[in-house]
Design an enzyme around this catalytic site. Structure first.
Site, PDB file in Angstrom:
ATOM      1  N   SER A   1     -28.219 -19.862 -24.343  1.00  0.00           N
ATOM      2  CA  SER A   1     -27.799 -21.068 -23.627  1.00  0.00           C
ATOM      3  C   SER A   1     -28.443 -22.338 -24.194  1.00  0.00           C
ATOM      4  O   SER A   1     -27.824 -23.406 -24.176  1.00  0.00           O
ATOM      5  CB  SER A   1     -28.084 -20.926 -22.128  1.00  0.00           C
ATOM      6  OG  SER A   1     -29.332 -20.350 -21.903  1.00  0.00           O
TER       7      SER A   1
ATOM      8  N   ASP B   1     -24.689  -9.574 -28.510  1.00  0.00           N
ATOM      9  CA  ASP B   1     -25.097  -8.776 -27.354  1.00  0.00           C
ATOM     10  C   ASP B   1     -23.958  -7.898 -26.858  1.00  0.00           C
ATOM     11  O   ASP B   1     -22.971  -8.395 -26.316  1.00  0.00           O
ATOM     12  CB  ASP B   1     -25.519  -9.708 -26.209  1.00  0.00           C
ATOM     13  CG  ASP B   1     -26.824 -10.415 -26.508  1.00  0.00           C
ATOM     14  OD1 ASP B   1     -27.826  -9.719 -26.735  1.00  0.00           O
ATOM     15  OD2 ASP B   1     -26.842 -11.660 -26.522  1.00  0.00           O
TER      16      ASP B   1
ATOM     17  N   MET C   1     -26.992  -3.049 -25.585  1.00  0.00           N
ATOM     18  CA  MET C   1     -27.465  -2.787 -24.221  1.00  0.00           C
ATOM     19  C   MET C   1     -26.496  -1.780 -23.605  1.00  0.00           C
ATOM     20  O   MET C   1     -25.722  -2.089 -22.702  1.00  0.00           O
ATOM     21  CB  MET C   1     -27.516  -4.105 -23.430  1.00  0.00           C
ATOM     22  CG  MET C   1     -28.687  -4.979 -23.870  1.00  0.00           C
ATOM     23  SD  MET C   1     -28.527  -6.678 -23.316  1.00  0.00           S
ATOM     24  CE  MET C   1     -27.538  -7.331 -24.655  1.00  0.00           C
TER      25      MET C   1
ATOM     26  N   MET D   1     -22.789  -5.172 -24.169  1.00  0.00           N
ATOM     27  CA  MET D   1     -23.187  -4.654 -22.850  1.00  0.00           C
ATOM     28  C   MET D   1     -22.096  -3.744 -22.309  1.00  0.00           C
ATOM     29  O   MET D   1     -20.914  -4.052 -22.415  1.00  0.00           O
ATOM     30  CB  MET D   1     -23.358  -5.823 -21.877  1.00  0.00           C
ATOM     31  CG  MET D   1     -24.355  -6.856 -22.333  1.00  0.00           C
ATOM     32  SD  MET D   1     -24.455  -8.172 -21.116  1.00  0.00           S
ATOM     33  CE  MET D   1     -25.628  -9.256 -21.936  1.00  0.00           C
TER      34      MET D   1
ATOM     35  N   ASP E   1     -36.257 -12.260 -26.917  1.00  0.00           N
ATOM     36  CA  ASP E   1     -34.896 -12.496 -26.439  1.00  0.00           C
ATOM     37  C   ASP E   1     -34.903 -12.711 -24.925  1.00  0.00           C
ATOM     38  O   ASP E   1     -35.294 -11.814 -24.167  1.00  0.00           O
ATOM     39  CB  ASP E   1     -34.039 -11.271 -26.808  1.00  0.00           C
ATOM     40  CG  ASP E   1     -32.569 -11.417 -26.426  1.00  0.00           C
ATOM     41  OD1 ASP E   1     -32.159 -12.515 -26.008  1.00  0.00           O
ATOM     42  OD2 ASP E   1     -31.837 -10.418 -26.572  1.00  0.00           O
ATOM     43  N   GLY E   2     -34.449 -13.906 -24.533  1.00  0.00           N
ATOM     44  CA  GLY E   2     -34.283 -14.201 -23.111  1.00  0.00           C
ATOM     45  C   GLY E   2     -35.100 -15.395 -22.664  1.00  0.00           C
ATOM     46  O   GLY E   2     -36.327 -15.382 -22.722  1.00  0.00           O
TER      47      GLY E   2
ATOM     48  N   HIS F   1     -27.397  -6.269 -30.765  1.00  0.00           N
ATOM     49  CA  HIS F   1     -28.288  -5.820 -29.685  1.00  0.00           C
ATOM     50  C   HIS F   1     -27.475  -4.954 -28.725  1.00  0.00           C
ATOM     51  O   HIS F   1     -26.652  -5.474 -27.965  1.00  0.00           O
ATOM     52  CB  HIS F   1     -28.864  -7.076 -28.995  1.00  0.00           C
ATOM     53  CG  HIS F   1     -29.763  -6.783 -27.837  1.00  0.00           C
ATOM     54  ND1 HIS F   1     -30.186  -7.780 -26.975  1.00  0.00           N
ATOM     55  CD2 HIS F   1     -30.325  -5.639 -27.396  1.00  0.00           C
ATOM     56  CE1 HIS F   1     -30.971  -7.244 -26.062  1.00  0.00           C
ATOM     57  NE2 HIS F   1     -31.062  -5.955 -26.282  1.00  0.00           N
TER      58      HIS F   1
ATOM     59  N   SER G   1     -27.605 -16.499 -29.901  1.00  0.00           N
ATOM     60  CA  SER G   1     -26.865 -15.441 -29.202  1.00  0.00           C
ATOM     61  C   SER G   1     -25.487 -15.955 -28.794  1.00  0.00           C
ATOM     62  O   SER G   1     -25.362 -16.861 -27.961  1.00  0.00           O
ATOM     63  CB  SER G   1     -27.627 -14.991 -27.960  1.00  0.00           C
ATOM     64  OG  SER G   1     -26.745 -14.259 -27.128  1.00  0.00           O
TER      65      SER G   1
ATOM     66  N   GLY H   1     -28.938 -17.177 -19.915  1.00  0.00           N
ATOM     67  CA  GLY H   1     -29.313 -18.270 -19.027  1.00  0.00           C
ATOM     68  C   GLY H   1     -30.363 -17.945 -17.971  1.00  0.00           C
ATOM     69  O   GLY H   1     -30.515 -18.678 -16.997  1.00  0.00           O
TER      70      GLY H   1
ATOM     71  N   HIS I   1     -26.965 -13.372 -33.295  1.00  0.00           N
ATOM     72  CA  HIS I   1     -27.356 -12.315 -32.347  1.00  0.00           C
ATOM     73  C   HIS I   1     -26.140 -11.950 -31.490  1.00  0.00           C
ATOM     74  O   HIS I   1     -25.516 -12.816 -30.863  1.00  0.00           O
ATOM     75  CB  HIS I   1     -28.507 -12.826 -31.478  1.00  0.00           C
ATOM     76  CG  HIS I   1     -29.073 -11.800 -30.546  1.00  0.00           C
ATOM     77  ND1 HIS I   1     -30.012 -10.872 -30.940  1.00  0.00           N
ATOM     78  CD2 HIS I   1     -28.843 -11.561 -29.233  1.00  0.00           C
ATOM     79  CE1 HIS I   1     -30.342 -10.113 -29.905  1.00  0.00           C
ATOM     80  NE2 HIS I   1     -29.640 -10.506 -28.857  1.00  0.00           N
TER      81      HIS I   1
ATOM     82  N   MET J   1     -38.141  -7.914 -24.931  1.00  0.00           N
ATOM     83  CA  MET J   1     -37.265  -8.640 -24.000  1.00  0.00           C
ATOM     84  C   MET J   1     -38.128  -9.534 -23.110  1.00  0.00           C
ATOM     85  O   MET J   1     -39.110  -9.078 -22.535  1.00  0.00           O
ATOM     86  CB  MET J   1     -36.473  -7.663 -23.116  1.00  0.00           C
ATOM     87  CG  MET J   1     -35.349  -6.917 -23.808  1.00  0.00           C
ATOM     88  SD  MET J   1     -34.113  -7.933 -24.640  1.00  0.00           S
ATOM     89  CE  MET J   1     -33.485  -8.935 -23.284  1.00  0.00           C
TER      90      MET J   1
ATOM     91  N   PHE K   1     -27.796 -10.726 -18.813  1.00  0.00           N
ATOM     92  CA  PHE K   1     -27.148 -12.037 -18.648  1.00  0.00           C
ATOM     93  C   PHE K   1     -27.855 -13.085 -19.501  1.00  0.00           C
ATOM     94  O   PHE K   1     -29.065 -13.003 -19.707  1.00  0.00           O
ATOM     95  CB  PHE K   1     -27.224 -12.492 -17.179  1.00  0.00           C
ATOM     96  CG  PHE K   1     -26.658 -11.490 -16.217  1.00  0.00           C
ATOM     97  CD1 PHE K   1     -25.281 -11.398 -16.019  1.00  0.00           C
ATOM     98  CD2 PHE K   1     -27.484 -10.611 -15.544  1.00  0.00           C
ATOM     99  CE1 PHE K   1     -24.749 -10.442 -15.152  1.00  0.00           C
ATOM    100  CE2 PHE K   1     -26.967  -9.661 -14.671  1.00  0.00           C
ATOM    101  CZ  PHE K   1     -25.597  -9.578 -14.470  1.00  0.00           C
TER     102      PHE K   1
END
Ligand code: DX5
Ligand code: ZN
Length: 216
Positions: free
Chosen positions: A197, A34, A67, A36, A174-175, A65, A7, A144, A32, A136, A142
């Site tokens: 991260s 993201d 969001m 937002m 993811d996450g 992705h 990501s 990290g 990936h 998810m 966010f």
């Protein structure tokens, strides 16, 4: 097949192109991305111009992705920018079936994401239409954050449902995925692994290789 999707939210944007080429060379199959909007999730990241500008850096699959609220409004633009997979959230689409249809009509892969607290039952009717489901494993918004442990059972349930319905749909997670829990999510049935991260902090190439080794 198990694939790694670094990501770029956690990348160094002053040298984004180089960092993408680094994960590509180290063997990552996806990138990936993201997006937002500050409405569906609290934060704002980046949008079409960035995706367009990095498209020439790599031939990796662009896993976008979204969001954002009512993503159906922007599907065409994201496809034009170079998306290969578009993920929308079940929670952000008033007309989920129509949104999936719009993605598929543009000739790209369709994926629906569910937040940690969302029941998998929202996918029941649309499951055969999907190329991928995104579970998810943190609340989106966010990089990290810490992996939410109850999600492992959810991944297992999703794989079980797919097997029962004889579907070979990809399961992306993811996450909060790290070198310490990637085996756990793969054993539960995930096969597309997003990590931000844990890839972009430290030695990027080494991180990708260590993930890929554990994912084999
Ligand atoms: C979170 C994003 C993620 C994020 C993952 O809302 O969807 O893709 O970048 O980052 P890590 O791996 O750091 O949790
Ligand atoms: Zn993401």
């Amino acid at each position: 097949m198990n694939c790694l999707a670094p990501s770029i939210l956690s990348a160094d944007f002053t040298c984004l192109g180089e960092q993408i080429q680094c994960v590509d060379r180290a063997g990552a199959q996806y990138v990936h991305i993201d997006v937002m909007d500050g409405a569906f999730v609290p934060s704002i990241s980046f949008g079409m111009p960035l995706i367009k500008s990095i498209r020439c850096c790599t031939e990796c699959i662009f896993d976008v992705h979204l969001m954002i609220e009512e993503p159906i409004r922007y599907i065409e633009e994201f496809v034009t920018c170079g998306a290969d997979i578009i993920t929308v959230h079940a929670e952000s689409c008033t007309h989920l079936d129509r949104t999936i249809e719009t993605i598929k009509n543009k000739g790209v892969r369709a994926c629906v994401a569910v937040n940690p607290a969302t029941n998998l039952s929202v996918l029941e009717y649309v499951l055969p239409l999907l190329d991928m489901v995104l579970i998810m494993t943190v609340n989106p918004g966010f990089g990290g954050q810490k992996y939410i442990p109850y999600c492992t059972e959810k991944i297992r349930t999703m794989r079980h449902i797919l097997k029962e319905r004889r579907l070979q749909t990809d399961i992306e997670v993811d996450g909060g995925i790290t070198l310490s829990n990637v085996k756990e999510v793969i054993d539960a049935g995930a096969n597309i692994i997003v990590s931000g991260s844990s890839i972009f902090h430290g030695d990027i190439s080494q991180n990708v290789k260590e993930f890929l080794t554990l994912m084999r």
